[in-house]
Design an enzyme around this catalytic site. Structure first.
Site, PDB file in Angstrom:
ATOM      1  N   SER A  96       0.784  -1.235   0.000  1.00  0.00           N
ATOM      2  CA  SER A  96       0.000   0.000   0.000  1.00  0.00           C
ATOM      3  C   SER A  96       0.812   1.278   0.000  1.00  0.00           C
ATOM      4  O   SER A  96       0.239   2.369  -0.114  1.00  0.00           O
ATOM      5  CB  SER A  96      -0.970  -0.006   1.183  1.00  0.00           C
ATOM      6  OG  SER A  96      -2.017  -0.919   0.946  1.00  0.00           O
ATOM      7  N   ASN A 203      -9.253  -0.587  -0.143  1.00  0.00           N
ATOM      8  CA  ASN A 203      -8.441  -0.619  -1.358  1.00  0.00           C
ATOM      9  C   ASN A 203      -9.239  -0.214  -2.590  1.00  0.00           C
ATOM     10  O   ASN A 203      -8.666   0.233  -3.586  1.00  0.00           O
ATOM     11  CB  ASN A 203      -7.851  -2.017  -1.546  1.00  0.00           C
ATOM     12  CG  ASN A 203      -6.741  -2.309  -0.554  1.00  0.00           C
ATOM     13  OD1 ASN A 203      -5.677  -1.715  -0.601  1.00  0.00           O
ATOM     14  ND2 ASN A 203      -6.997  -3.228   0.370  1.00  0.00           N
TER      15      ASN A 203
END
Length: 390
Positions: A96, A203
């Site tokens: 991430s 996400n």
């Protein structure tokens, strides 16, 4: 112990008290001068060793950049079968942390007048962001970048069964995934909350943000990151994988995952499912350079960097954390403020940050820790390294 240039690398496998002696007498080149023991550096290395010992992790590495100098320490091993150490310039999947690169590209487009942060997603992706309780006319670009959109999570949690509409990453390990299809499936699930009502990491926000970038620029998000960030900063060990690419280019450790109660080699995988939310590969040194350049204003004009740094408090225990636009602020034990992100993807966990005085740190672990205590201890190594003084 393996030492190559005290200022550059300290690789620690099964290490004893020889560490202090080695630091005091390490080879400094042709003149063979001894360097003094650095107490701060010793504390960082000891913390890394303790992390491996306490949580039985395969390998870990810390990369510290300060005043233009880079040094690296590794503990455990980079390959359990061969017993080899983590490479000094280890390339790993950064998960991430990719989101900060994506947010940076989006804010560059804002600076260029191509995107309005507070415009609805519908303006850029008409008809795409809709579902039960989901309306792209009420979700802004800012909501996407700050995780305040309420969009449901498309990625199944590690080890948990995938819900209807979610992507099972382990089942899709070798599959090239289409982001638009992933988003369509995710939006069959109901919204988690009204846009702007609260914060929740998803996400899906960055999958959609990547689609916006591609729609506006006519290029892949990877191409945009390469042209706008990687090439200008000279990040030679950073890249966005090609579609269908499964290996890690260049020197890298083995990444491990617990599957069915067994630790398995999970280095190779197709990361198209992670996409704009987490597909990239980098070294710790390159991550440090990226976050330092970002905080120094080398990638964004002041107005956009200011927007990126407008954080909202996260509902977590421990030291205060704030999330901006793909950029996270944390308070260190020594009173300093740190900026960065972090990332988890099967095989690798990365944590780090950069302080206003220019010290930057990345900690890499070659398996995503399952226990919260282990992840907390990874963060403690970051804290120790950022607070130490060389």
């Amino acid at each position: 112990m393996r030492i190559r240039g005290c200022h550059r690398s300290l690789a620690v496998a099964v290490v004893t008290g020889a560490l202090v002696a080695a630091l005091a007498s390490c080879d400094s080149g042709e003149n063979d001068r001894a360097e003094p023991v650095d107490a701060g550096r010793v504390r960082v290395v000891e913390a890394l060793k303790q992390l491996i010992k306490d949580h039985h992790l395969p390998g870990a590495q810390v990369v510290v950049t300060d005043r233009g100098q880079v040094w690296t320490a590794s503990a455990g091993v980079g390959d359990l079968e061969r017993g080899t150490p983590v490479p000094d310039d280890a390339r790993v999947r950064i998960g991430s942390n990719t989101k900060t690169y994506v947010a940076t590209v989006m804010l560059q487009l804002v600076a260029e007048g191509e995107v309005d942060l507070d415009a609805p997603v519908e303006r850029y992706l008409p008809g795409v962001v809709h579902g039960p309780g989901i309306d792209g006319n009420r979700i802004t670009i800012r909501n996407l970048l700050q995780h305040t959109s309420g969009l449901p999570e498309y990625a199944a949690e590690n080890g948990a069964p995938a819900k209807p509409g979610q992507l099972d990453f382990q089942a899709a390990r070798w599959v090239t995934v289409d982001t638009a299809e992933v988003v369509r499936n995710a939006l069959t699930m109901p919204a988690d909350f009204e846009p702007g009502a609260r914060w929740a990491y998803s996400n899906t926000n960055y999958a959609v943000a990547g689609m916006v970038i591609e729609k506006i620029t006519g290029e892949s998000v990877g191409a945009q990151i390469t042209r706008r960030i990687i090439e200008p900063l000279g990040l030679r060990d950073t890249y966005y994988p090609d579609p269908g690419e499964t290996d890690i280019r260049g020197p890298h450790p083995v990444g491990y995952a617990e599957i069915g109660g067994k630790r398995v080699d999970y280095t190779m995988m197709n990361v198209s499912g992670a996409g704009a939310a987490g597909a990239m590969v980098a070294t710790g040194a390159d991550l440090n350079r990226f976050f330092t350049a970002l905080l120094d204003g080398k990638l964004l004009p002041p107005a956009q960097l200011s927007e990126m740094k407008k954080t909202m408090a996260l509902p977590v225990s421990g030291p205060p954390l704030g999330y901006g636009l793909g950029f996270m602020r944390s308070e260190l034990s020594c009173g300093k403020e740190s900026w960065g992100h972090g990332g988890d993807i099967d095989g690798f966990e990365t944590r780090g940050g950069v302080t206003a005085d220019g010290r930057s740190v990345t900690v890499i672990v070659t398996e995503v820790p399952e226990a919260p205590e282990a992840s907390a201890d990874v963060t403690k190594v970051v804290d120790t390294a950022l607070c130490a003084t060389d």
